[in-house]
Design an enzyme around this catalytic site. Structure first.
Site, mmCIF file in Angstrom:
data_model
loop_
_atom_site.group_PDB
_atom_site.id
_atom_site.type_symbol
_atom_site.label_atom_id
_atom_site.label_comp_id
_atom_site.label_asym_id
_atom_site.label_seq_id
_atom_site.Cartn_x
_atom_site.Cartn_y
_atom_site.Cartn_z
ATOM 1 N N ASP A 299 7.483 7.914 7.773
ATOM 2 C CA ASP A 299 6.570 6.792 7.534
ATOM 3 C C ASP A 299 7.275 5.847 6.562
ATOM 4 O O ASP A 299 7.327 6.085 5.362
ATOM 5 C CB ASP A 299 5.261 7.343 6.940
ATOM 6 C CG ASP A 299 4.269 6.234 6.594
ATOM 7 O OD1 ASP A 299 4.704 5.079 6.440
ATOM 8 O OD2 ASP A 299 3.068 6.532 6.446
ATOM 9 N N LYS B 153 3.565 -3.381 6.945
ATOM 10 C CA LYS B 153 3.691 -4.164 5.715
ATOM 11 C C LYS B 153 4.626 -5.381 5.800
ATOM 12 O O LYS B 153 4.221 -6.454 6.191
ATOM 13 C CB LYS B 153 4.066 -3.234 4.566
ATOM 14 C CG LYS B 153 2.874 -2.324 4.155
ATOM 15 C CD LYS B 153 3.156 -1.639 2.855
ATOM 16 C CE LYS B 153 2.013 -0.736 2.403
ATOM 17 N NZ LYS B 153 0.929 -1.439 1.757
ATOM 18 N N PHE C 14 0.389 9.315 1.619
ATOM 19 C CA PHE C 14 -0.580 8.327 2.111
ATOM 20 C C PHE C 14 -0.102 7.818 3.462
ATOM 21 O O PHE C 14 1.015 7.325 3.591
ATOM 22 C CB PHE C 14 -0.736 7.154 1.135
ATOM 23 C CG PHE C 14 -1.841 6.222 1.552
ATOM 24 C CD1 PHE C 14 -3.165 6.519 1.256
ATOM 25 C CD2 PHE C 14 -1.568 5.076 2.276
ATOM 26 C CE1 PHE C 14 -4.193 5.689 1.676
ATOM 27 C CE2 PHE C 14 -2.600 4.238 2.701
ATOM 28 C CZ PHE C 14 -3.912 4.541 2.397
HETATM 29 C C1 LIG Z 1 3.299 4.919 3.438
HETATM 30 C C2 LIG Z 1 2.110 4.212 4.030
HETATM 31 N N1 LIG Z 1 1.669 4.569 5.239
HETATM 32 C C3 LIG Z 1 0.615 3.974 5.811
HETATM 33 C C4 LIG Z 1 -0.064 2.965 5.185
HETATM 34 C C5 LIG Z 1 -1.251 2.333 5.848
HETATM 35 O O1 LIG Z 1 -0.948 1.029 6.239
HETATM 36 P P1 LIG Z 1 -2.135 0.015 6.617
HETATM 37 O O2 LIG Z 1 -2.918 -0.231 5.395
HETATM 38 O O3 LIG Z 1 -1.403 -1.213 7.128
HETATM 39 O O4 LIG Z 1 -2.932 0.663 7.690
HETATM 40 C C6 LIG Z 1 0.347 2.557 3.903
HETATM 41 C C7 LIG Z 1 -0.391 1.521 3.173
HETATM 42 O O5 LIG Z 1 -0.318 1.402 1.966
HETATM 43 C C8 LIG Z 1 1.461 3.197 3.310
HETATM 44 O O6 LIG Z 1 1.894 2.869 2.093
#
Ligand SMILES: Cc1ncc(COP(=O)(O)O)c(C=O)c1O
Length: 398
Positions: A223, A252, A138
């Site tokens: 990420d 986050k 994700f």
């Molecule tokens: C690993 C990871 N990358 C990217 C995101 C996307 O972040 P945002 O919702 O702040 O755009 C998330 C959100 O849950 C995530 O867990």
């Protein structure tokens, strides 16, 4: 305003894209939140791994009050001290030399994707733009990050997707090696898959990816939007693997709930973002940078990652014992205070039963209950949460 009317208005006025829990939260303090009917909950979601210092942490609230009364926003055509201090602190405590600030995780990943393409084109060849990500990952909801995400359910209906992404199974070095070629600009992975079901890769996975990148000149993008800021028991999850990325994305927990995203990179890579090539109106305002500075400083000074590691071990051991008593639990996975409990059935009824009993938890995929409490959780908080969880599980299973 009564809760029933609020729910009706939500159903009427919001776009219907969220499957929301039918409660309206009005206040928080540490690991506790209260709804509009005055009910108290133990919060083991922390806004999906965001409020890692707990709700309304005094140092964060103090920074918010002071920054709001000093300077909210001026635009990135000017320098501001909080943004400079934050970038410096992030670099001093990570592999990185330079930082770009945005407003969300998706935006941080967008920046990483753009940087990887630009760097590869300038350094190697014009057709070197592909990014290899993993299945079940994700990375966000913007068009490029949803294209990077390895789950069709997030992509369906939004095609055509952004070209230039390939997906291989997670934790499979051979598949990654086979997928890489002269067009590969970067590998993009989570050091531990969060949203997809809390999957921890083998110890040799990140070192193996690092080696593949070193051999081919591809960049390693980690990420750490969910795993960063102490969540896994180290400040950054890559520290568990003993290797460093070329680019890392954060969001986050970085400002404990005030929106922020950050992309960190090695100097030689970051230089590809020459003046005018990328930007964001709200990225790294003096306000959010002050709040992130207070958050990161608190985390480092108070040894929050170490606390998460210790409490994570406590929870994992207790869950191991619970698994022996509860046959519906298939597997318990995780690191620090990012923990997945895989069931032999859908997790949603267990999450609902926990909420009815005063505990908020998350799902991750269909069958996994995810625990992601604030990293300041005490043993008493964790024991109480596990007690409610076990009762809820027993009720759903019987
Ligand atoms: C690993 C990871 N990358 C990217 C995101 C996307 O972040 P945002 O919702 O702040 O755009 C998330 C959100 O849950 C995530 O867990």
């Amino acid at each position: 305003m009564d809760t029933k009317t609020l729910m009706e208005w939500s159903g009427k006025y919001h776009t219907p894209n969220y499957g929301r829990t039918p409660i309206c939260l009005v206040r928080g303090d540490g690991l506790r939140v209260w709804d509009s009917d005055g009910r108290e909950y133990l919060d083991f979601t922390s806004g999906i791994a965001v409020t890692s210092l707990g709700h309304c942490h005094p140092r964060v609230t103090g920074a918010i009050q002071e920054a709001a009364a000093t300077l909210l926003h001026v635009s990135n055509i000017f320098h501001t001290a909080p943004q400079i201090h934050l970038a410096k602190l992030l670099c001093e405590h990570s592999f990185a030399d330079r930082v770009f600030f945005g407003n969300s995780g998706a935006e941080a990943n967008e920046a990483a994707i753009k940087l990887a393409r630009k760097y590869a084109k300038e350094r190697f060849a014009s057709d070197r733009f592909e990014i290899i990500a993993t299945r079940n990952s994700f990375h966000g909801r913007t068009l490029a990050t949803v294209s990077a995400t390895g789950q069709e359910k997030y992509q369906h209906g939004f095609e055509p997707l952004v070209p230039g992404f390939k997906h291989v199974p997670y934790n499979d070095l051979r598949a990654m090696e086979r997928a890489m070629d002269s067009r590969t600009a970067a590998i993009l992975v989570e050091p531990l898959q969060g949203e997809g079901g809390v999957y921890v890769p083998d110890d040799d996975y990140l070192p193996g990816l690092r080696k593949l990148c070193d051999e081919t000149g591809a960049l390693l993008i980690l990420d750490e939007i969910q795993t960063g800021m102490g969540r896994t028991g180290r400040l950054w999850a890559y520290e568990h693997a003993g290797v460093e990325p070329d680019i890392m994305t954060l969001a986050k927990a970085l400002a404990n709930g005030v929106p922020i995203g950050a992309m960190l990179a090695r100097d030689e890579v970051a230089r590809a973002l020459s003046p005018g090539t990328h930007g964001s109106t709200f990225g790294g305002t003096p306000f959010v940078s002050s709040v992130a500075l207070a958050t990161l400083t608190t985390m480092i000074e108070e040894g929050i990652p170490e606390r998460a590691a210790k409490m994570g071990r406590h929870v994992m051991q207790a869950l191991g014992r619970m698994r022996a008593r509860q046959p519906a639990i298939r597997e318990v996975r995780g690191r620090g205070l990012l923990i997945g409990i895989e069931l032999d059935r859908g997790a949603a009824p267990v999450v609902d039963a926990c909420r009815d009993a005063g505990l908020l938890v998350l799902t991750a995929g269909d069958r996994v209950v995810r625990l992601a409490p604030a990293l300041i959780a005490t043993e008493a908080d964790c024991d109480r949460a596990l007690e409610i969880l076990e009762q809820a599980l027993s009720r759903v299973v019987s």
